[in-house]
Design an enzyme around this catalytic site. Structure first.
Site, mmCIF file in Angstrom:
data_model
loop_
_atom_site.group_PDB
_atom_site.id
_atom_site.type_symbol
_atom_site.label_atom_id
_atom_site.label_comp_id
_atom_site.label_asym_id
_atom_site.label_seq_id
_atom_site.Cartn_x
_atom_site.Cartn_y
_atom_site.Cartn_z
ATOM 1 N N ASP A 19 25.760 40.475 68.408
ATOM 2 C CA ASP A 19 27.043 40.292 69.070
ATOM 3 C C ASP A 19 26.950 39.271 70.206
ATOM 4 O O ASP A 19 25.909 39.151 70.858
ATOM 5 C CB ASP A 19 27.500 41.646 69.637
ATOM 6 N N ASN A 67 35.791 41.557 60.085
ATOM 7 C CA ASN A 67 35.744 40.167 60.548
ATOM 8 C C ASN A 67 36.695 39.239 59.799
ATOM 9 O O ASN A 67 36.988 38.128 60.270
ATOM 10 C CB ASN A 67 34.325 39.609 60.459
#
Length: 248
Positions: A19, A67
């Site tokens: 991340d 995503n």
């Protein structure tokens, strides 16, 4: 799957939620796509470091089922990076006998990515070194749903009429994406967020968690080592008492 013994005290299987790519780019006034490019470079560094430290299985959360909600430009760029990585690093995987695996719904990927991924998996399937599991179009809930659907299909095909209460954990676990891979001992997340974001929900039930403030593109071998060293200090009980408590 049953856990393998830990020879060095380091985890046998580590999963990483990579991340912070977008924030890394934004802090530098760059496009988010540049952050993903740097994140790919970090992934290569960490794969090498994990191999050197004796980690047997490394699952990298590269692209989640959620995503796809991002812009077409960003998702397209990430897919192109996946394709680029598989091609550019295949020699590295071959030289080090690293086996590439996949977790996620491959049918939901663009055809060219499916082809590239399938080729890399087939090319390395007999390698006996570390295994790198690329979680692409992956979601923990989605994996469980697909596992249950697979189990139901198998039972229907076999004309089994067992009552639902006879379904055991091992039945569902055996239908997950990679049932032969041991559950992750450690799940790492970069960039300061303290959540698992739908990553290995079933397999990570008893995983140790490690959160780092450092953004993913800045990760180096020393960061992985710090996470593994921290893991070595953990007292893993799996719901039981500690050995010291039981002997008191």
């Amino acid at each position: 799957m049953d856990r393998e013994p830990q020879v060095s005290g380091y985890p046998v299987h580590a999963g990483i939620i990579m991340d912070g790519n977008g924030r890394w780019a934004q802090r530098r006034g760059l496009k988010r796509t540049q952050g993903h490019l740097e994140g790919l470079k970090a992934a290569k560094r960490i794969v090498k470091a994990a191999r050197d430290m004796g980690v047997k299985y490394l699952t990298l959360y590269a692209f989640s089922t959620e995503n796809w909600k991002r812009t077409a430009e960003e998702t397209g760029f990430i897919m192109s990076l996946v394709k680029q990585h598989l091609r550019a690093e295949l020699d590295f995987y071959r030289e080090n006998r690293i086996r590439i695996r996949h977790a996620g719904d491959s049918g939901g990927l663009p055809p060219d990515i499916q082809k590239e991924l399938s080729g890399a998996i087939n090319d390395t399937k007999d390698f006996d070194g570390m295994q790198v599991i690329l979680a692409i179009n992956y979601g923990g809930r989605d994996e469980i749903v697909r596992a249950v659907q697979k189990l139901a299909g198998m039972r229907k095909l076999a004309a089994e009429s067992e009552p639902a209460e006879n379904i055991a954990e091992r039945d569902i676990a055996g239908c997950l994406d990679n049932p032969d891979i041991p559950d992750p001992d450690l799940i790492i997340r970069s960039a300061g967020e303290h959540r698992t974001s739908n990553f290995l929900l079933w397999e990570g039930a008893y995983s140790e968690l490690y959160f780092s403030q450092k953004l993913w593109p800045d990760w180096e071998k020393e960061d992985l080592k710090a996470a593994l060293e921290d893991f070595c200090k953990r007292d893993r009980r799996y719901g039981a008492e500690t050995a010291s408590a039981m002997s008191a």
